[in-house]
Design a protein around this motif. Structure first.
Motif, PDB file in Angstrom:
ATOM      1  N   ALA A  61       0.855  -1.186   0.000  1.00 35.60           N
ATOM      2  CA  ALA A  61       0.000   0.000   0.000  1.00 35.60           C
ATOM      3  C   ALA A  61       0.889   1.233   0.000  1.00 35.60           C
ATOM      4  CB  ALA A  61      -0.915   0.010   1.220  1.00 35.60           C
ATOM      5  N   TYR A  62       0.484   2.234  -0.764  1.00 41.24           N
ATOM      6  CA  TYR A  62       1.199   3.503  -0.841  1.00 41.24           C
ATOM      7  C   TYR A  62       0.315   4.565  -0.200  1.00 41.24           C
ATOM      8  CZ  TYR A  62       2.745   7.849  -3.151  1.00 41.24           C
ATOM      9  OH  TYR A  62       3.142   9.140  -3.419  1.00 41.24           O
ATOM     10  N   ASP A  77      -5.019  13.376  10.814  1.00 38.13           N
ATOM     11  CA  ASP A  77      -5.882  12.822   9.762  1.00 38.13           C
ATOM     12  C   ASP A  77      -5.143  11.741   8.978  1.00 38.13           C
ATOM     13  OD1 ASP A  77      -7.970  14.576  10.400  1.00 38.13           O
ATOM     14  OD2 ASP A  77      -7.263  16.096   8.985  1.00 38.13           O
ATOM     15  N   TYR A  78      -3.903  12.061   8.632  1.00 36.65           N
ATOM     16  CA  TYR A  78      -3.076  11.112   7.875  1.00 36.65           C
ATOM     17  C   TYR A  78      -2.883   9.823   8.667  1.00 36.65           C
ATOM     18  CZ  TYR A  78       1.137   9.114   5.745  1.00 36.65           C
ATOM     19  OH  TYR A  78       2.038   8.266   5.154  1.00 36.65           O
ATOM     20  N   ALA A  84      -6.044   2.826   9.686  1.00 34.75           N
ATOM     21  CA  ALA A  84      -7.117   2.041   9.068  1.00 34.75           C
ATOM     22  C   ALA A  84      -6.556   1.085   8.018  1.00 34.75           C
ATOM     23  CB  ALA A  84      -8.149   2.974   8.441  1.00 34.75           C
ATOM     24  N   ILE A  85      -5.591   1.574   7.230  1.00 32.15           N
ATOM     25  CA  ILE A  85      -4.956   0.715   6.225  1.00 32.15           C
ATOM     26  C   ILE A  85      -4.261  -0.465   6.904  1.00 32.15           C
ATOM     27  CG2 ILE A  85      -3.089   0.594   4.531  1.00 32.15           C
ATOM     28  CD1 ILE A  85      -3.744   3.557   3.855  1.00 32.15           C
ATOM     29  N   PHE A 107      -1.962   7.232  15.802  1.00 34.90           N
ATOM     30  CA  PHE A 107      -1.563   5.920  15.291  1.00 34.90           C
ATOM     31  C   PHE A 107      -1.015   5.045  16.410  1.00 34.90           C
ATOM     32  CE2 PHE A 107       1.207   2.793  13.377  1.00 34.90           C
ATOM     33  CZ  PHE A 107       0.513   2.398  12.238  1.00 34.90           C
ATOM     34  N   ILE A 108      -0.128   5.620  17.216  1.00 35.76           N
ATOM     35  CA  ILE A 108       0.568   4.836  18.244  1.00 35.76           C
ATOM     36  C   ILE A 108      -0.412   4.186  19.216  1.00 35.76           C
ATOM     37  CG2 ILE A 108       2.177   4.985  20.183  1.00 35.76           C
ATOM     38  CD1 ILE A 108       3.534   7.312  18.616  1.00 35.76           C
ATOM     39  N   SER A 109      -1.403   4.945  19.653  1.00 29.13           N
ATOM     40  CA  SER A 109      -2.338   4.428  20.655  1.00 29.13           C
ATOM     41  C   SER A 109      -3.193   3.289  20.108  1.00 29.13           C
ATOM     42  CB  SER A 109      -3.242   5.556  21.159  1.00 29.13           C
ATOM     43  OG  SER A 109      -4.020   6.085  20.098  1.00 29.13           O
TER      44      SER A 109
END
Length: 209
Positions: A61-62, A77-78, A84-85, A107-109
């Protein structure tokens, strides 16, 4: 999370050539790791690690940052979309192997104690970018006698999470930067496979839920 009797599912985040990714792919292939790389995600389209993954039959995935910054969206947001990806591949462990973006708490959490990063320096030394070059300069100035690499759990503070494993890498008196860099990269590959194996061993020892 998958059953501990089945191969652990690894998602690897990369930004570049993917030599450390290749070490994981090879270790999974020859069964020295009871794991499977189920996806490789890159923030750079031209990262050769994506080619390595495709050659190994691993989904890729990119996920570029620029469309977010261009449209005024945030790093959070990113990272929410990145999470999710990654979640879509149902990972047991997420490995940052040359991922050249700082991850936010969003992301980390999401992944807590199953998110690790390979960093080419020892704990508490040379956090952030250009760690190998900075270590070599410090050696030339007589400040250190050796350097090393670590695999640590990711926390919001850059390269400051609990250490899973580490390795000391000597710097020899006749070394040029290229010599030291190559020695570091060899040791990084050894360390990364070893650290993932350590994580797998510790995971297997946990009581069944």
């Amino acid at each position: 999370m998958s059953d501990t009797t089945s191969p652990a599912r690894l998602v690897v985040l990369i930004s570049g050539n993917g030599t450390n990714l290749q070490a994981l792919l090879d270790a999974c292939q020859d069964v020295s790791l009871a794991a499977q790389v189920v996806a490789v995600v890159s923030n750079r389209r031209d990262a050769y690690g994506l080619v390595r993954a495709q050659q190994a039959g691993v989904p890729t995935a990119y996920h570029p940052l620029k469309p977010y910054t261009d449209s005024g969206r945030t790093r959070e947001d990113y990272d929410e979309d990145l999470a999710a990806i990654v979640s879509g591949f149902q990972p047991d462990l997420i490995v940052c192997a040359g991922w050249m973006q700082v991850l936010t708490p969003v992301f980390i959490s999401r992944f807590a104690d199953r998110l690790i990063n390979l960093h080419p320096a020892l704990p508490g030394l040379f956090p952030g970018t250009h760690a190998i070059e900075r270590a070599f300069t410090a050696f030339q100035q007589g400040e250190i006698e050796s350097s090393g690499a670590m695999v640590h759990f990711v926390v919001p503070a850059v390269d400051a999470g609990p250490v899973l494993d580490q390795i000391v890498v000597p710097i020899l008196p006749h070394d040029q930067l290229d010599d030291f860099e190559e020695r570091m990269h060899v040791h990084e590959r050894i360390l990364l496979v070893r650290a993932v194996q350590k994580w797998l061993t510790e995971r297997a020892s946990l009581p069944a839920v």
